[in-house]
Motif scaffolding. Structure first.
Motif, PDB file in Angstrom:
ATOM      1  N   ALA A 148     -48.795  21.275  11.423  1.00  0.00           N
ATOM      2  CA  ALA A 148     -48.000  22.506  11.345  1.00  0.00           C
ATOM      3  C   ALA A 148     -46.820  22.475  12.313  1.00  0.00           C
ATOM      4  CB  ALA A 148     -48.884  23.713  11.655  1.00  0.00           C
ATOM      5  N   VAL A 199     -45.341  24.738  14.518  1.00  0.00           N
ATOM      6  CA  VAL A 199     -45.670  26.020  15.158  1.00  0.00           C
ATOM      7  C   VAL A 199     -44.486  26.487  16.010  1.00  0.00           C
ATOM      8  CG1 VAL A 199     -47.391  27.203  16.588  1.00  0.00           C
ATOM      9  CG2 VAL A 199     -48.044  25.137  15.335  1.00  0.00           C
ATOM     10  N   ALA A 200     -44.230  27.783  15.993  1.00  0.00           N
ATOM     11  CA  ALA A 200     -43.131  28.333  16.801  1.00  0.00           C
ATOM     12  C   ALA A 200     -43.371  28.065  18.280  1.00  0.00           C
ATOM     13  CB  ALA A 200     -43.043  29.841  16.580  1.00  0.00           C
ATOM     14  N   ASP A 201     -42.313  27.752  18.998  1.00  0.00           N
ATOM     15  CA  ASP A 201     -42.405  27.612  20.454  1.00  0.00           C
ATOM     16  C   ASP A 201     -42.124  28.950  21.125  1.00  0.00           C
ATOM     17  OD1 ASP A 201     -42.996  24.916  20.489  1.00  0.00           O
ATOM     18  OD2 ASP A 201     -40.881  24.341  20.352  1.00  0.00           O
ATOM     19  N   ASP A 232     -49.089  27.466  22.764  1.00  0.00           N
ATOM     20  CA  ASP A 232     -49.079  26.061  22.357  1.00  0.00           C
ATOM     21  C   ASP A 232     -50.521  25.717  21.992  1.00  0.00           C
ATOM     22  OD1 ASP A 232     -49.273  23.201  22.344  1.00  0.00           O
ATOM     23  OD2 ASP A 232     -47.301  23.143  23.277  1.00  0.00           O
ATOM     24  N   PHE A 285     -48.427  15.846  15.402  1.00  0.00           N
ATOM     25  CA  PHE A 285     -47.210  15.363  14.753  1.00  0.00           C
ATOM     26  C   PHE A 285     -46.054  15.649  15.697  1.00  0.00           C
ATOM     27  CE2 PHE A 285     -47.307  13.889  10.324  1.00  0.00           C
ATOM     28  CZ  PHE A 285     -48.675  13.924  10.105  1.00  0.00           C
ATOM     29  N   ALA A 286     -45.047  14.824  15.665  1.00  0.00           N
ATOM     30  CA  ALA A 286     -43.862  15.091  16.475  1.00  0.00           C
ATOM     31  C   ALA A 286     -42.639  14.943  15.585  1.00  0.00           C
ATOM     32  CB  ALA A 286     -43.785  14.123  17.650  1.00  0.00           C
ATOM     33  N   GLU A 345     -40.263  10.814  23.266  1.00  0.00           N
ATOM     34  CA  GLU A 345     -40.771  12.184  23.089  1.00  0.00           C
ATOM     35  C   GLU A 345     -42.194  12.188  22.530  1.00  0.00           C
ATOM     36  OE1 GLU A 345     -39.385  15.401  23.849  1.00  0.00           O
ATOM     37  OE2 GLU A 345     -38.523  13.883  25.151  1.00  0.00           O
ATOM     38  N   ARG A 357     -44.613  11.200  25.189  1.00  0.00           N
ATOM     39  CA  ARG A 357     -44.743  12.276  26.184  1.00  0.00           C
ATOM     40  C   ARG A 357     -45.709  13.351  25.666  1.00  0.00           C
ATOM     41  NH1 ARG A 357     -42.274  17.151  27.033  1.00  0.00           N
ATOM     42  NH2 ARG A 357     -40.923  16.913  25.221  1.00  0.00           N
ATOM     43  N   LYS A 358     -45.558  13.712  24.376  1.00  0.00           N
ATOM     44  CA  LYS A 358     -46.432  14.742  23.787  1.00  0.00           C
ATOM     45  C   LYS A 358     -47.869  14.254  23.655  1.00  0.00           C
ATOM     46  CE  LYS A 358     -42.555  16.819  21.462  1.00  0.00           C
ATOM     47  NZ  LYS A 358     -41.817  17.054  20.234  1.00  0.00           N
ATOM     48  N   ARG A 387     -49.185  14.655  27.224  1.00  0.00           N
ATOM     49  CA  ARG A 387     -49.206  16.045  27.689  1.00  0.00           C
ATOM     50  C   ARG A 387     -50.263  16.880  26.954  1.00  0.00           C
ATOM     51  NH1 ARG A 387     -45.772  20.424  26.304  1.00  0.00           N
ATOM     52  NH2 ARG A 387     -44.503  19.005  25.103  1.00  0.00           N
ATOM     53  N   LYS A 388     -50.452  16.570  25.655  1.00  0.00           N
ATOM     54  CA  LYS A 388     -51.385  17.370  24.852  1.00  0.00           C
ATOM     55  C   LYS A 388     -52.750  16.687  24.716  1.00  0.00           C
ATOM     56  CE  LYS A 388     -47.531  19.669  22.578  1.00  0.00           C
ATOM     57  NZ  LYS A 388     -47.200  20.758  21.693  1.00  0.00           N
TER      58      LYS A 388
HETATM   59  N1  CTP Z   1     -47.731  22.417  18.507  1.00  0.00           N
HETATM   60  C1  CTP Z   1     -48.702  23.333  18.847  1.00  0.00           C
HETATM   61  N2  CTP Z   1     -48.328  24.572  19.281  1.00  0.00           N
HETATM   62  C2  CTP Z   1     -47.031  24.882  19.423  1.00  0.00           C
HETATM   63  C3  CTP Z   1     -46.023  23.948  19.107  1.00  0.00           C
HETATM   64  C4  CTP Z   1     -46.422  22.716  18.639  1.00  0.00           C
HETATM   65  O1  CTP Z   1     -49.893  23.024  18.744  1.00  0.00           O
HETATM   66  N3  CTP Z   1     -46.694  26.115  19.845  1.00  0.00           N
HETATM   67  C5  CTP Z   1     -48.174  21.085  18.000  1.00  0.00           C
HETATM   68  C6  CTP Z   1     -47.576  20.727  16.652  1.00  0.00           C
HETATM   69  O2  CTP Z   1     -48.402  21.145  15.587  1.00  0.00           O
HETATM   70  C7  CTP Z   1     -47.497  19.209  16.744  1.00  0.00           C
HETATM   71  C8  CTP Z   1     -47.314  18.936  18.228  1.00  0.00           C
HETATM   72  O3  CTP Z   1     -47.727  20.122  18.910  1.00  0.00           O
HETATM   73  O4  CTP Z   1     -48.683  18.596  16.312  1.00  0.00           O
HETATM   74  C9  CTP Z   1     -45.904  18.611  18.635  1.00  0.00           C
HETATM   75  O5  CTP Z   1     -45.059  19.654  18.185  1.00  0.00           O
HETATM   76  P1  CTP Z   1     -43.521  19.680  18.538  1.00  0.00           P
HETATM   77  O6  CTP Z   1     -42.916  20.923  18.009  1.00  0.00           O
HETATM   78  O7  CTP Z   1     -42.929  18.365  18.120  1.00  0.00           O
HETATM   79  O8  CTP Z   1     -43.596  19.666  20.120  1.00  0.00           O
HETATM   80  P2  CTP Z   1     -43.359  20.773  21.219  1.00  0.00           P
HETATM   81  O9  CTP Z   1     -44.560  20.784  22.092  1.00  0.00           O
HETATM   82  O10 CTP Z   1     -42.968  22.060  20.588  1.00  0.00           O
HETATM   83  O11 CTP Z   1     -42.174  20.153  22.062  1.00  0.00           O
HETATM   84  P3  CTP Z   1     -40.561  20.181  21.882  1.00  0.00           P
HETATM   85  O12 CTP Z   1     -40.175  21.591  21.548  1.00  0.00           O
HETATM   86  O13 CTP Z   1     -40.091  19.756  23.242  1.00  0.00           O
HETATM   87  O14 CTP Z   1     -40.195  19.177  20.822  1.00  0.00           O
END
Ligand code: CTP
Length: 222
Positions: A87, A89-91, A118, A136-137, A146, A149-150, A153-154
């Protein structure tokens, strides 16, 4: 395996009739859910708002916001052996969405933002040793850096990175091209292919990681 997949965008309300979202079509996540089902796994698909038919034999859980998606993931977390977070997902989300429709004559709205949850970061500390989490990135720049890094970090076991700067693959396309990074350091390239084909590669990788983790646990016991 019990496979939990998330797909599609989330929508964060701005007022009673408007929201902020992204270009995710949900196709990649739906393809992963289908591939998992076809491989004989038990599949739950948590989906943001998309215009796709549900994959056959998959349990659908429909959500709207990042918070809804987090709640749904938490509710299925103990059940799953594998989580694939496809997905988008909104940041960020509006801090105080207006309960009524904002009117044009009031001028451009001043929106105050706050972080949306997150999901992967929230559940990272809850991961059991035999569970496999794959993210997914979607990147436009510095894909490898990137993605790695994710991955760290995750606390993921793997991450599927795709370049979304090209307009004939990735977001809203039937095509994708992935680089799969594993926490073990292994890197696998999936050249441009349909999302169904990419999804099979993702499933194959998470199946391998699951077997390796189970094997490691078994060796520890005996
Ligand atoms: N993700 C999540 N929750 C969020 C944003 C993202 O769990 N609020 C998950 C996505 O589903 C994906 C992974 O984190 O599997 C990486 O998402 P991405 O949008 O690429 O990374 P971000 O952590 O949002 O970093 P950035 O904005 O710096 O790219």
């Amino acid at each position: 395996m019990n496979v939990l997949v998330t797909a599609g965008p989330t929508r964060e309300p701005l007022d009673a009739v408007r929201f902020i979202s992204n270009r995710s079509s949900g196709r990649m996540g739906y393809a992963v859910a289908s591939a998992a089902k076809k491989a004989g796994h038990c599949v739950r698909l948590i989906s943001g708002p998309v215009a796709l038919p549900p994959p056959k034999g998959v349990r659908m859980i429909r959500v709207v916001t990042a918070q809804d998606m987090l709640d749904a993931v938490l509710a299925s977390l103990a059940w799953c052996d594998v989580l694939v977070m496809a997905a988008a997902v909104a940041d960020w989300r509006p801090k105080k969405p207006a309960a009524r429709k904002l009117k044009k004559q009031d001028g451009p709205p001043r929106v105050e933002w706050e972080a949306a949850p997150d999901i992967l970061q929230t559940i990272a500390p809850l991961k059991k040793p035999t569970q496999v989490f794959c993210g997914f990135a979607a990147e436009t720049n510095d894909l490898a850096r990137e993605a790695k890094r994710k991955l760290r970090r995750k606390n993921l076991d793997a991450i599927a990175a795709n370049d979304v700067s090209k307009n004939n693959q990735g977001f809203d396309s039937i095509w994708n091209a992935l680089t799969l990074y594993r926490a073990s350091g292994e890197v696998r390239v999936v050249p441009r292919a349909t999302k169904e084909k990419c999804a099979r590669q993702v499933m194959q990788m998470v199946e391998e990681i699951f077997v390796e983790k189970k094997d490691k646990k078994f060796r520890k016991i005996y």
